[in-house]
Design a protein around this motif. Sequence first.
Motif, short mmCIF file in Angstrom:
data_model
loop_
_atom_site.label_atom_id
_atom_site.label_comp_id
_atom_site.label_asym_id
_atom_site.label_seq_id
_atom_site.Cartn_x
_atom_site.Cartn_y
_atom_site.Cartn_z
N GLY A 1 12.90 3.28 10.23
CA GLY A 1 12.84 4.27 11.04
C GLY A 1 11.41 4.41 11.64
O GLY A 1 10.63 3.57 11.39
N PRO A 2 11.06 5.62 12.43
CA PRO A 2 9.88 5.16 13.26
C PRO A 2 8.67 5.76 12.49
O PRO A 2 7.43 5.34 12.85
N ASP A 3 8.66 6.23 11.27
CA ASP A 3 7.72 6.63 10.37
C ASP A 3 6.96 5.42 9.71
O ASP A 3 7.81 4.88 8.98
N ALA A 4 5.77 5.17 10.32
CA ALA A 4 5.31 3.94 9.69
C ALA A 4 5.05 3.81 8.23
O ALA A 4 5.00 2.64 7.54
N GLY A 5 5.05 5.17 7.43
CA GLY A 5 4.98 5.04 6.03
C GLY A 5 6.26 4.87 5.22
O GLY A 5 6.04 4.76 4.01
N LEU A 6 7.41 4.96 5.93
CA LEU A 6 8.72 4.92 5.42
C LEU A 6 8.81 3.72 4.51
O LEU A 6 9.24 3.89 3.30
N ALA A 7 8.42 2.57 5.10
CA ALA A 7 8.72 1.24 4.33
C ALA A 7 7.97 1.18 3.01
O ALA A 7 8.35 0.75 2.05
N SER A 8 6.67 1.73 3.07
CA SER A 8 6.01 1.77 2.04
C SER A 8 6.39 2.98 1.00
O SER A 8 6.13 2.58 -0.15
N GLY A 9 6.83 4.03 1.45
CA GLY A 9 7.35 5.06 0.55
C GLY A 9 8.51 4.45 -0.16
O GLY A 9 8.63 4.62 -1.43
N TYR A 10 9.40 3.55 0.44
CA TYR A 10 10.20 3.06 -0.44
C TYR A 10 10.06 2.08 -1.54
O TYR A 10 10.35 1.89 -2.61
N GLY B 1 0.93 -1.08 0.09
CA GLY B 1 -0.13 0.09 -0.10
C GLY B 1 0.64 1.10 -0.18
O GLY B 1 2.01 1.19 0.10
N GLY B 2 0.17 2.42 -0.05
CA GLY B 2 0.99 3.69 0.06
C GLY B 2 1.32 4.11 1.23
O GLY B 2 0.70 3.58 2.38
N PRO B 3 2.27 4.99 1.62
CA PRO B 3 2.76 5.35 2.76
C PRO B 3 1.58 5.97 3.62
O PRO B 3 1.71 5.67 5.12
N GLN B 4 0.68 6.81 2.98
CA GLN B 4 -0.30 7.29 3.94
C GLN B 4 -1.16 6.33 4.51
O GLN B 4 -1.69 6.54 5.69
N GLU B 5 -1.65 5.42 3.99
CA GLU B 5 -2.48 4.04 4.37
C GLU B 5 -1.53 3.51 5.34
O GLU B 5 -2.33 3.18 6.54
N ALA B 6 -0.37 3.36 5.40
CA ALA B 6 0.24 2.68 6.50
C ALA B 6 0.20 3.57 7.89
O ALA B 6 0.13 3.01 9.03
N HIS C 1 5.27 -1.57 10.27
CA HIS C 1 4.75 -2.01 8.78
C HIS C 1 5.75 -2.32 7.93
O HIS C 1 7.01 -2.11 8.21
N GLY C 2 5.78 -3.44 7.18
CA GLY C 2 6.91 -4.06 6.42
C GLY C 2 6.50 -4.26 4.91
O GLY C 2 5.51 -4.35 4.40
N ILE D 1 12.91 -7.66 3.83
CA ILE D 1 11.98 -7.11 4.28
C ILE D 1 12.23 -5.68 5.07
O ILE D 1 13.02 -5.72 5.96
N ASN D 2 11.69 -4.48 4.37
CA ASN D 2 12.08 -3.41 5.10
C ASN D 2 11.02 -3.12 6.02
O ASN D 2 9.78 -3.50 5.89
N TYR D 3 11.15 -2.65 7.23
CA TYR D 3 10.18 -2.11 8.06
C TYR D 3 10.42 -0.79 8.58
O TYR D 3 11.37 -0.30 8.60
N SER D 4 9.28 -0.18 9.01
CA SER D 4 9.08 1.16 9.55
C SER D 4 8.02 1.06 10.64
O SER D 4 6.87 0.32 10.31
N GLY D 5 8.00 1.80 11.66
CA GLY D 5 7.07 2.08 12.71
C GLY D 5 7.68 1.80 14.09
O GLY D 5 8.63 2.66 14.18
N SER D 6 7.16 1.01 14.71
CA SER D 6 7.85 0.92 16.18
C SER D 6 8.86 0.11 16.16
O SER D 6 8.99 -0.98 15.70
N GLU D 7 10.01 0.91 16.72
CA GLU D 7 11.23 0.18 16.94
C GLU D 7 11.17 -1.04 17.85
O GLU D 7 11.88 -1.90 18.08
N GLU D 8 10.39 -0.59 19.07
CA GLU D 8 10.22 -1.37 19.96
C GLU D 8 9.73 -2.66 19.47
O GLU D 8 10.51 -3.96 19.95
#
Length: 288
Positions: free
Chosen positions: A158-167, A94-99, A115-116, A132-139
């Motif tokens: 990184g912590p922005d959940a939309g970053l993996a989708s952006g890539y 999906g797109g970054p905003q959806e994530a 998000h992955g 798999i690229n991930y973004s969102g909760s580092e914890e």
Amino acid sequence: MSTAPEPVTVIGLGNLGRALAATFLRHGHPTTVWNRSAAKADALVAGGATAAATAGEAIGAGELVVIALLDAAAVREVLTDAVRGRTLVNLTSGGPQEARELADWADEHGARYLHGAVYAVPQTIGTAESSINYSGSEEVYRRWRAPLGLLGRGTFLGPDAGLASGYDVAILAGMYGMLGGFLHAAEMARAAGVRAAELTPMLKSWLADVFPVLSVFAAEIDSGDYGTEESGLAMNQAGLDTILRASRSLGVPTDTLTPLKELVDRQVAAGHGAVSLARAVESLRGAA
């Protein structure tokens, strides 16, 4: 002291979801699965998985819930208040905003969200060829890194959940653009009496030589400095004109290349003919 593999839930049993669940099972994780079409779980159940009757039941079966559905809308339809206290790892495209919206929804409902974006065909999940690229909760990423690592090489962006989708969508856009160019090349070659299998080795060799220019273009795009002593936009415009004329003469439509030509034309018309081809990106921003 070793610990027993933790329970995992997989929501969605398309080609990707089945490969994810099979990988967890292969490594000894008690795996609960759910899919709208229940029959897709049969082979996994035969291999030791537990089929849940509802999505809510599947979500409640363990802390880690891995989601692989068609799109973000399907994810929202399936998730319920049962997510409270759960960890959601969403591998749906999906797109970054959806994530970001799904991450916000999860937070509002008391769930943790990661998000992955998967770079693998289903048959390579769980091998060295999968990443798999991930973004969102580092914890979440650190807490569940071991079981997630079974699926493929993981990278936290990184912590922005939309970053993996952006890539992801950007990389896929580049891939489909390349594939569109290949299909056009193959048809032009066929029309000229050359088999695609004969063309492809030369094309691959040429592309390998051209790939380094992407890094040059990237630096120009990021800096906004498009000055060049190499072939500029006007020269590339002439080259594209030649290719389009040849394509039409061979009876091959120019649908795949015309959009690029139009981006170049706009920049040349605005007086930028002497600068780098990379400046055509400004046409996508509405800039002349």
